[in-house]
Design a protein around this motif. Structure first.
Motif, mmCIF file in Angstrom:
data_model
loop_
_atom_site.group_PDB
_atom_site.id
_atom_site.type_symbol
_atom_site.label_atom_id
_atom_site.label_comp_id
_atom_site.label_asym_id
_atom_site.label_seq_id
_atom_site.Cartn_x
_atom_site.Cartn_y
_atom_site.Cartn_z
ATOM 1 N N LEU A 104 -6.415 25.199 -10.363
ATOM 2 C CA LEU A 104 -5.577 24.549 -9.353
ATOM 3 C C LEU A 104 -6.394 24.301 -8.102
ATOM 4 N N ARG A 105 -6.287 23.077 -7.581
ATOM 5 C CA ARG A 105 -6.840 22.789 -6.254
ATOM 6 C C ARG A 105 -5.723 22.236 -5.390
ATOM 7 N N LEU A 106 -5.485 22.884 -4.258
ATOM 8 C CA LEU A 106 -4.506 22.427 -3.291
ATOM 9 C C LEU A 106 -5.210 21.542 -2.271
ATOM 10 N N VAL A 107 -4.653 20.365 -2.041
ATOM 11 C CA VAL A 107 -5.297 19.372 -1.180
ATOM 12 C C VAL A 107 -4.369 19.049 -0.022
ATOM 13 N N HIS A 108 -4.807 19.368 1.193
ATOM 14 C CA HIS A 108 -4.015 19.060 2.380
ATOM 15 C C HIS A 108 -4.373 17.645 2.828
ATOM 16 N N ALA A 109 -3.519 16.693 2.455
ATOM 17 C CA ALA A 109 -3.810 15.288 2.755
ATOM 18 C C ALA A 109 -2.573 14.456 2.509
#
Length: 287
Positions: A104-109
């Motif tokens: 999992l990669r969480l991307v703040h965008a």
């Protein structure tokens, strides 16, 4: 396991704060993805490759990946992007215990600013999803992003089931009128502005994009609400979050609970909704 988180420039302050205070209530009270919709999305991933990849734009608290993980046991990687750090933290808490071998990669965008990491060797997404979020996005820009990053045979799913603001029933009309009594006739979109409908329909955005091969799926859903859960749901919305009421919020919730109790039959309220999925592919892509 999780991969390092990533942040891109782009989310405007009003975007980032729109649901920031509501993350816990959003996770607890918002309806999940219907089982028939999960099966449809799982079918879109089956047969693509042994280790499919999901990109969920506007992930909120991670409802879509949470629903797909048990339905697609071979799911290899999830990219989950959202403008709210608080929502992403809630998504992390919900997804980490059920990831198994999936990364999992969480991307703040914002969705239109999403991009893979430079030099990232992870496979391109096989399914790009926007659940109850596309109306907040720059649709054409987001579909262009999906075209740049997705695998050749990928699908895009834009989906949602309306809201209690738009649902037509005696109890939802009464609740909407009470909210308007406190906040004015226009539907609010956080503290800064009134809500504006998208200028084009989702179908028009898709028809003008690379994802013009579209199939619409309409799934009837009957939900039964306890009045206290409706109050929790309303607390999680942009049109009636606590910050909009200021010191009058407690009075509003008390009045809303009395109203909902009066409309409840046997202690419950019924919502007959339709969950719609626009499943789109590039013309000539795999079906």
């Amino acid at each position: 396991m999780t991969c390092p988180d990533t942040s891109f420039p782009g989310p405007a302050p009003e975007q980032e704060t729109l649901f920031a205070a509501a993350a816990a209530d959003y996770d607890r009270y918002r309806p999940g993805v219907p089982a028939a919709a999960v099966e449809l999305l799982a079918d879109a991933l089956r047969g693509r490759r042994l280790a499919p990849v999901l990109l969920d734009l506007g992930t909120g608290t991670g409802q879509v990946p949470r629903a797909l993980l048990p339905a697609v046991p071979g799911l290899a990687h999830i990219e989950a992007a959202d403008v709210s750090r608080q929502m992403l933290e809630q998504a992390r808490d919900a997804l980490t215990p059920v990831l198994g071998r999936c990364t999992l990669r969480l991307v703040h965008a914002s969705a239109d600013a999403y991009a893979p990491l430079p030099g990232d060797e992870a496979p391109a997404p096989d399914l790009v999803t926007c659940c109850r979020s596309f109306h907040w996005m720059d649709g054409p820009a987001v579909l262009a992003v999906a075209d740049r990053v997705a695998s050749p045979d990928a699908a895009v799913a834009i989906m949602g089931g309306g809201s209690l603001w738009t649902h037509e029933a005696a109890w939802t009309r009464a609740l909407r009128e009470l909210i308007q009594h406190y906040l004015g006739p226009k539907r609010r979109a956080g503290t800064g502005a009134a809500y504006s409908e998208p200028r084009r329909s989702y179908e028009e955005d898709l028809a003008a994009s690379a994802w013009s091969d579209v199939a619409e799926h309409r799934i009837p859903v009957v939900r039964t609400w306890a009045p206290k859960n409706v109050i929790g749901y309303v607390r999680s919305t942009s049109f009636a979050g606590p910050e909009l009421f200021g010191q009058r919020h407690a009075a509003f919730e008390a009045e809303a609970r009395t109203l909902l109790d009066a409309h409840a039959s046997g202690g419950s309220l019924t919502e007959n909704a339709v969950f719609t999925i626009l499943l789109a592919r590039r013309p000539g892509g795999a079906q």
